[in-house]
Design a protein around this motif. Structure first.
Motif, PDB file in Angstrom:
ATOM      1  N   TYR A  83      -6.911   0.950  -6.129  1.00 17.38           N
ATOM      2  CA  TYR A  83      -6.864   2.146  -5.703  1.00 17.38           C
ATOM      3  C   TYR A  83      -8.173   2.434  -4.696  1.00 17.38           C
ATOM      4  O   TYR A  83      -9.069   2.016  -5.074  1.00 17.38           O
ATOM      5  N   THR A 118      -2.848  -3.340  -9.704  1.00 14.15           N
ATOM      6  CA  THR A 118      -3.153  -2.195  -8.820  1.00 14.15           C
ATOM      7  C   THR A 118      -4.609  -2.024  -8.377  1.00 14.15           C
ATOM      8  O   THR A 118      -5.460  -1.861  -9.300  1.00 14.15           O
ATOM      9  N   ARG A 143      -5.308   9.629  -2.270  1.00 19.83           N
ATOM     10  CA  ARG A 143      -5.731   8.357  -3.234  1.00 19.83           C
ATOM     11  C   ARG A 143      -4.685   7.437  -2.582  1.00 19.83           C
ATOM     12  O   ARG A 143      -3.546   7.614  -2.780  1.00 19.83           O
ATOM     13  N   GLU A 147       0.660  -1.297   0.053  1.00 22.34           N
ATOM     14  CA  GLU A 147      -0.234   0.244  -0.016  1.00 22.34           C
ATOM     15  C   GLU A 147       0.953   1.202  -0.179  1.00 22.34           C
ATOM     16  O   GLU A 147       1.982   1.207   0.520  1.00 22.34           O
ATOM     17  N   ARG A 203      -9.886  -0.303 -10.019  1.00 19.25           N
ATOM     18  CA  ARG A 203      -8.765  -1.442 -10.238  1.00 19.25           C
ATOM     19  C   ARG A 203      -8.042  -1.216 -11.986  1.00 19.25           C
ATOM     20  O   ARG A 203      -8.952  -1.124 -12.471  1.00 19.25           O
ATOM     21  N   SER A 255      -3.005   3.498  -2.994  1.00 21.62           N
ATOM     22  CA  SER A 255      -2.687   2.409  -4.001  1.00 21.62           C
ATOM     23  C   SER A 255      -2.283   1.237  -3.293  1.00 21.62           C
ATOM     24  O   SER A 255      -1.639   1.142  -2.395  1.00 21.62           O
TER      25      SER A 255
END
Length: 125
Positions: A80, A78, A19, A6, A72, A21
């Motif tokens: 988000y 990844t 945000r 993360e 995603r 990730s």
């Protein structure tokens, strides 16, 4: 080796945005349902949001509906979490989690086999 990493946490004023990730390594990402959970000091880990492995459905805790958005990118492995209109009560350590072809119990932490180490989000009033 499976790793969920993360990033994107930090300190923000109330009303601000962040945000998060979560980069996933070592898994066939497109076959996994992804979830975000959070844990504040002295409290239990709680569900925030989830994305089905099919990439079709999303789920949110009532406390974040309308403010947070999960997405995603299968090409980047990844997921988000866009967090807007942040409140002091959103302060917590945020974790992402993954489970193979997750179809139910998205909000239950034990449904997920893989977890990241977490990223801290602090919202000041």
């Amino acid at each position: 080796q499976v790793q969920l990493v993360e990033s994107g946490g930090g300190l923000v004023q109330a009303g601000g945005s962040l945000r998060l990730s979560c980069a996933v390594h070592g898994l066939a990402f497109s076959s996994y349902g992804m979830g975000w959970f959070r844990q504040a000091p002295g409290k239990e880990r709680e569900f925030v949001s989830a994305y089905t492995w099919s990439g079709v459905y999303t789920y949110y805790a009532d406390s974040v509906k309308g403010r947070f958005t999960i997405s995603r990118d299968n090409a980047k492995n990844t997921v988000y979490l866009q967090m807007n209109s942040l409140k002091p009560e959103d302060t917590a350590l945020y974790y992402c989690a993954a489970e193979y072809r997750l179809r139910q119990a998205f909000g239950v932490a034990r449904s997920y086999a893989y977890w990241g180490q977490g990223t801290q989000v602090t919202v000041s009033s």
